[in-house]
Scaffold this motif. Structure first.
Motif, PDB file in Angstrom:
ATOM      1  N   LYS A 135      88.816  15.217  16.129  1.00 53.48           N
ATOM      2  CA  LYS A 135      87.644  15.410  15.298  1.00 53.48           C
ATOM      3  C   LYS A 135      87.397  14.206  14.385  1.00 53.48           C
ATOM      4  O   LYS A 135      86.273  13.901  14.036  1.00 53.48           O
ATOM      5  CB  LYS A 135      87.863  16.673  14.446  1.00 53.48           C
ATOM      6  CG  LYS A 135      86.588  17.455  14.148  1.00 53.48           C
ATOM      7  CD  LYS A 135      86.893  18.734  13.385  1.00 53.48           C
ATOM      8  CE  LYS A 135      85.651  19.227  12.716  1.00 53.48           C
ATOM      9  NZ  LYS A 135      84.902  20.205  13.505  1.00 53.48           N
ATOM     10  N   PHE A 136      88.490  13.557  13.936  1.00 50.37           N
ATOM     11  CA  PHE A 136      88.328  12.498  12.937  1.00 50.37           C
ATOM     12  C   PHE A 136      88.808  11.128  13.418  1.00 50.37           C
ATOM     13  O   PHE A 136      88.638  10.142  12.726  1.00 50.37           O
ATOM     14  CB  PHE A 136      89.069  12.879  11.652  1.00 50.37           C
ATOM     15  CG  PHE A 136      88.579  14.170  11.058  1.00 50.37           C
ATOM     16  CD1 PHE A 136      87.402  14.203  10.337  1.00 50.37           C
ATOM     17  CD2 PHE A 136      89.273  15.354  11.262  1.00 50.37           C
ATOM     18  CE1 PHE A 136      86.934  15.393   9.811  1.00 50.37           C
ATOM     19  CE2 PHE A 136      88.814  16.549  10.736  1.00 50.37           C
ATOM     20  CZ  PHE A 136      87.640  16.569  10.010  1.00 50.37           C
ATOM     21  N   ASN A 137      89.462  11.140  14.579  1.00 48.15           N
ATOM     22  CA  ASN A 137      89.975   9.880  15.109  1.00 48.15           C
ATOM     23  C   ASN A 137      90.947   9.221  14.125  1.00 48.15           C
ATOM     24  O   ASN A 137      91.080   8.004  14.092  1.00 48.15           O
ATOM     25  CB  ASN A 137      88.792   8.942  15.396  1.00 48.15           C
ATOM     26  CG  ASN A 137      89.105   7.981  16.533  1.00 48.15           C
ATOM     27  OD1 ASN A 137      90.048   8.218  17.297  1.00 48.15           O
ATOM     28  ND2 ASN A 137      88.344   6.911  16.649  1.00 48.15           N
ATOM     29  N   ARG A 138      91.558  10.041  13.273  1.00 49.87           N
ATOM     30  CA  ARG A 138      92.479   9.531  12.236  1.00 49.87           C
ATOM     31  C   ARG A 138      93.644  10.501  12.098  1.00 49.87           C
ATOM     32  O   ARG A 138      93.534  11.510  11.413  1.00 49.87           O
ATOM     33  CB  ARG A 138      91.767   9.459  10.873  1.00 49.87           C
ATOM     34  CG  ARG A 138      90.597   8.491  10.758  1.00 49.87           C
ATOM     35  CD  ARG A 138      91.034   7.044  10.650  1.00 49.87           C
ATOM     36  NE  ARG A 138      92.023   6.846   9.600  1.00 49.87           N
ATOM     37  CZ  ARG A 138      91.716   6.578   8.331  1.00 49.87           C
ATOM     38  NH1 ARG A 138      90.472   6.473   7.954  1.00 49.87           N
ATOM     39  NH2 ARG A 138      92.679   6.408   7.444  1.00 49.87           N
ATOM     40  N   GLU A 139      94.764  10.160  12.730  1.00 52.67           N
ATOM     41  CA  GLU A 139      95.903  11.087  12.698  1.00 52.67           C
ATOM     42  C   GLU A 139      96.402  11.364  11.273  1.00 52.67           C
ATOM     43  O   GLU A 139      96.968  12.422  11.008  1.00 52.67           O
ATOM     44  CB  GLU A 139      97.056  10.520  13.542  1.00 52.67           C
ATOM     45  CG  GLU A 139      97.461  11.468  14.638  1.00 52.67           C
ATOM     46  CD  GLU A 139      98.559  10.918  15.513  1.00 52.67           C
ATOM     47  OE1 GLU A 139      99.701  10.833  15.029  1.00 52.67           O
ATOM     48  OE2 GLU A 139      98.285  10.590  16.674  1.00 52.67           O
ATOM     49  N   VAL A 140      96.181  10.392  10.370  1.00 49.71           N
ATOM     50  CA  VAL A 140      96.702  10.547   9.004  1.00 49.71           C
ATOM     51  C   VAL A 140      96.118  11.723   8.232  1.00 49.71           C
ATOM     52  O   VAL A 140      96.691  12.128   7.230  1.00 49.71           O
ATOM     53  CB  VAL A 140      96.503   9.289   8.126  1.00 49.71           C
ATOM     54  CG1 VAL A 140      97.417   8.168   8.565  1.00 49.71           C
ATOM     55  CG2 VAL A 140      95.048   8.855   8.106  1.00 49.71           C
ATOM     56  N   VAL A 141      94.979  12.265   8.672  1.00 46.87           N
ATOM     57  CA  VAL A 141      94.439  13.394   7.907  1.00 46.87           C
ATOM     58  C   VAL A 141      95.006  14.745   8.347  1.00 46.87           C
ATOM     59  O   VAL A 141      94.596  15.789   7.828  1.00 46.87           O
ATOM     60  CB  VAL A 141      92.885  13.449   7.895  1.00 46.87           C
ATOM     61  CG1 VAL A 141      92.321  12.249   7.167  1.00 46.87           C
ATOM     62  CG2 VAL A 141      92.313  13.580   9.298  1.00 46.87           C
ATOM     63  N   LYS A 176      84.812  11.803   1.496  1.00 49.72           N
ATOM     64  CA  LYS A 176      84.095  12.607   2.489  1.00 49.72           C
ATOM     65  C   LYS A 176      85.025  12.977   3.647  1.00 49.72           C
ATOM     66  O   LYS A 176      85.099  14.141   4.054  1.00 49.72           O
ATOM     67  CB  LYS A 176      82.847  11.857   2.987  1.00 49.72           C
ATOM     68  CG  LYS A 176      81.949  12.769   3.837  1.00 49.72           C
ATOM     69  CD  LYS A 176      80.739  12.090   4.422  1.00 49.72           C
ATOM     70  CE  LYS A 176      79.982  13.012   5.384  1.00 49.72           C
ATOM     71  NZ  LYS A 176      80.816  13.748   6.340  1.00 49.72           N
ATOM     72  N   LEU A 177      85.723  11.983   4.152  1.00 48.27           N
ATOM     73  CA  LEU A 177      86.682  12.220   5.244  1.00 48.27           C
ATOM     74  C   LEU A 177      87.644  13.339   4.874  1.00 48.27           C
ATOM     75  O   LEU A 177      87.888  14.273   5.646  1.00 48.27           O
ATOM     76  CB  LEU A 177      87.460  10.923   5.516  1.00 48.27           C
ATOM     77  CG  LEU A 177      88.671  11.030   6.446  1.00 48.27           C
ATOM     78  CD1 LEU A 177      88.203  11.348   7.872  1.00 48.27           C
ATOM     79  CD2 LEU A 177      89.502   9.736   6.451  1.00 48.27           C
ATOM     80  N   ASN A 178      88.171  13.281   3.654  1.00 55.59           N
ATOM     81  CA  ASN A 178      89.176  14.263   3.256  1.00 55.59           C
ATOM     82  C   ASN A 178      88.572  15.642   3.006  1.00 55.59           C
ATOM     83  O   ASN A 178      89.193  16.654   3.307  1.00 55.59           O
ATOM     84  CB  ASN A 178      89.949  13.755   2.039  1.00 55.59           C
ATOM     85  CG  ASN A 178      91.003  12.728   2.438  1.00 55.59           C
ATOM     86  OD1 ASN A 178      91.973  13.062   3.093  1.00 55.59           O
ATOM     87  ND2 ASN A 178      90.787  11.470   2.085  1.00 55.59           N
ATOM     88  N   ARG A 179      87.357  15.666   2.485  1.00 58.93           N
ATOM     89  CA  ARG A 179      86.698  16.949   2.290  1.00 58.93           C
ATOM     90  C   ARG A 179      86.415  17.599   3.653  1.00 58.93           C
ATOM     91  O   ARG A 179      86.636  18.793   3.835  1.00 58.93           O
ATOM     92  CB  ARG A 179      85.414  16.773   1.476  1.00 58.93           C
ATOM     93  CG  ARG A 179      84.906  18.103   0.909  1.00 58.93           C
ATOM     94  CD  ARG A 179      83.559  17.952   0.224  1.00 58.93           C
ATOM     95  NE  ARG A 179      83.674  17.511  -1.156  1.00 58.93           N
ATOM     96  CZ  ARG A 179      83.140  16.385  -1.639  1.00 58.93           C
ATOM     97  NH1 ARG A 179      82.467  15.573  -0.844  1.00 58.93           N
ATOM     98  NH2 ARG A 179      83.274  16.091  -2.906  1.00 58.93           N
ATOM     99  N   ASP A 180      85.972  16.802   4.610  1.00 52.69           N
ATOM    100  CA  ASP A 180      85.714  17.324   5.955  1.00 52.69           C
ATOM    101  C   ASP A 180      87.018  17.798   6.615  1.00 52.69           C
ATOM    102  O   ASP A 180      87.030  18.808   7.326  1.00 52.69           O
ATOM    103  CB  ASP A 180      85.046  16.256   6.833  1.00 52.69           C
ATOM    104  CG  ASP A 180      83.616  15.966   6.377  1.00 52.69           C
ATOM    105  OD1 ASP A 180      83.081  16.761   5.569  1.00 52.69           O
ATOM    106  OD2 ASP A 180      83.043  14.954   6.820  1.00 52.69           O
ATOM    107  N   ALA A 181      88.086  17.062   6.383  1.00 52.51           N
ATOM    108  CA  ALA A 181      89.387  17.444   6.955  1.00 52.51           C
ATOM    109  C   ALA A 181      89.831  18.794   6.386  1.00 52.51           C
ATOM    110  O   ALA A 181      90.295  19.682   7.112  1.00 52.51           O
ATOM    111  CB  ALA A 181      90.428  16.365   6.666  1.00 52.51           C
ATOM    112  N   LEU A 182      89.671  18.959   5.074  1.00 51.86           N
ATOM    113  CA  LEU A 182      89.989  20.240   4.434  1.00 51.86           C
ATOM    114  C   LEU A 182      89.210  21.378   5.083  1.00 51.86           C
ATOM    115  O   LEU A 182      89.775  22.429   5.403  1.00 51.86           O
ATOM    116  CB  LEU A 182      89.601  20.193   2.958  1.00 51.86           C
ATOM    117  CG  LEU A 182      90.658  19.836   1.930  1.00 51.86           C
ATOM    118  CD1 LEU A 182      90.061  19.981   0.533  1.00 51.86           C
ATOM    119  CD2 LEU A 182      91.900  20.719   2.058  1.00 51.86           C
TER     120      LEU A 182
END
Lengths: 213, 213
Positions: A135-141, A176-182
């Motif tokens: 979904k985010f292409n970012r494993e760190v989230v 934004k990235l982190n809010r979407d991840a949440l």
């Protein structure tokens, strides 16, 4: 009598005054930051007593990581977990190692991307890392997604406090990235809870209730 | 008999097996990150048992922040500080509040930018925040400067392990800034130690020693 809610069934009728959480996995999965954010959400934004601890021993070089959060209505004298109310296992090794520390009625949440052998069918199995990748292409989230799920699955922290604590801690520009991840974590947990409800056999529904409905 | 070294004089002839550190100041001074880096330096890079804790209570909204690091040769059963071997106070309030928890022979290090009333003339007074402002134009590195000083002033962590742990934790692209901040802390501590030595009255030098020299 009203049907008990999910949390009442899950945690017993009322929450004990001490609640012990362990977040575990491998180094690099962001468990320490997750512990700090969770502790700040509960302590600063939800106003309870919280102690957050990480411990290192000779095994620290092995790449395992764990972080503990103890919550209480009173000042915390002993900040180390004894019997867990909630275990998050982000890999198989930590699931195998720490599952025995979980109370029989405790809450087990696993990252099903890496945990394939689940010791209890009632565990919440959510692919945090796969969601982060796809979904985010970012494993760190993955840790922030897990935090969102956790805030949905346990009454010990509110989703609002979790969001405030996340936004106060993450680097500027990544809000934004982190809010979407949440949010992704919250939705995944809602779906997992529905599945969990299906698994749960209604314990001893009296006949009249069945007839009433 | 050889003259005792700085650390022997300061800490007693040998270090006890448990060593308790509290890092304190106001929120935003980076004390939690500092505690994590210090714990990782000692636990992962120097290979001892370490427990690192932050606690929050109703006072958490007041903006005070503290982080504790307990070091031991054995597994740590009780991860909370009881009597401090080392107190770092980055503001006046935390210095006033926590100084009574310091052992009589304990090590007090203060950020003299903010701590102007020092309860013990033998405290190490180093202007971490002023150095961060003037030398780096970045107040946020005050915690890393303090970490460098601490690694020079206490034998509980090596400067090498501190550097490895800092570089593993700080954001990519800031390595040089943080390495320079560590070095600035090391030099400031060396100067402070020299001043400290002048303050220190040789306790009971026997006459013959004086005649010998």
């Amino acid at each position: 009598m009203p049907k008990p809610t999910f949390h009442e069934r899950h945690l017993g009728v009322e929450m004990s005054s001490r609640y012990e959480i362990r977040l575990s996995g491998s180094g690099g999965q962001g468990l320490i930051l997750m512990g700090i954010i969770l502790a700040e959400a509960i302590g600063i934004y939800d106003g309870k007593f919280v102690a957050q601890t990480q411990s290192y021993g000779p095994e620290a070089r092995g790449g395992s990581s764990k972080s503990e959060v103890i919550v209480s209505d009173e000042e915390i004298d002993y900040p180390k977990a004894i019997k867990l109310d909630l275990l998050l296992a982000m890999n198989q090794k930590s699931c195998d190692e720490f599952y025995p520390d979980l109370k029989p009625e405790g809450l087990l949440i696993v990252d099903s991307t890496f945990v394939t052998q689940v010791p209890n069918p009632k565990a919440f199995q959510i692919p945090f890392t796969r969601i982060a990748r796809e979904k985010f292409n970012r494993e760190v989230v993955a840790n922030i997604i897990a935090l969102g799920a956790l805030s949905q699955l346990t009454p010990v922290v509110s989703s609002k406090a979790t969001e405030s604590a996340v936004l106060a801690r993450v680097p500027k520009g990544t809000e934004k990235l982190n809010r979407d991840a949440l949010k992704a974590g919250l939705s995944a947990a809602r779906r997992a809870k529905k599945d969990w409800m299906k698994l749960e056999v209604p314990p001893d529904t009296p006949k009249e209730d069945v007839l009433d409905s």
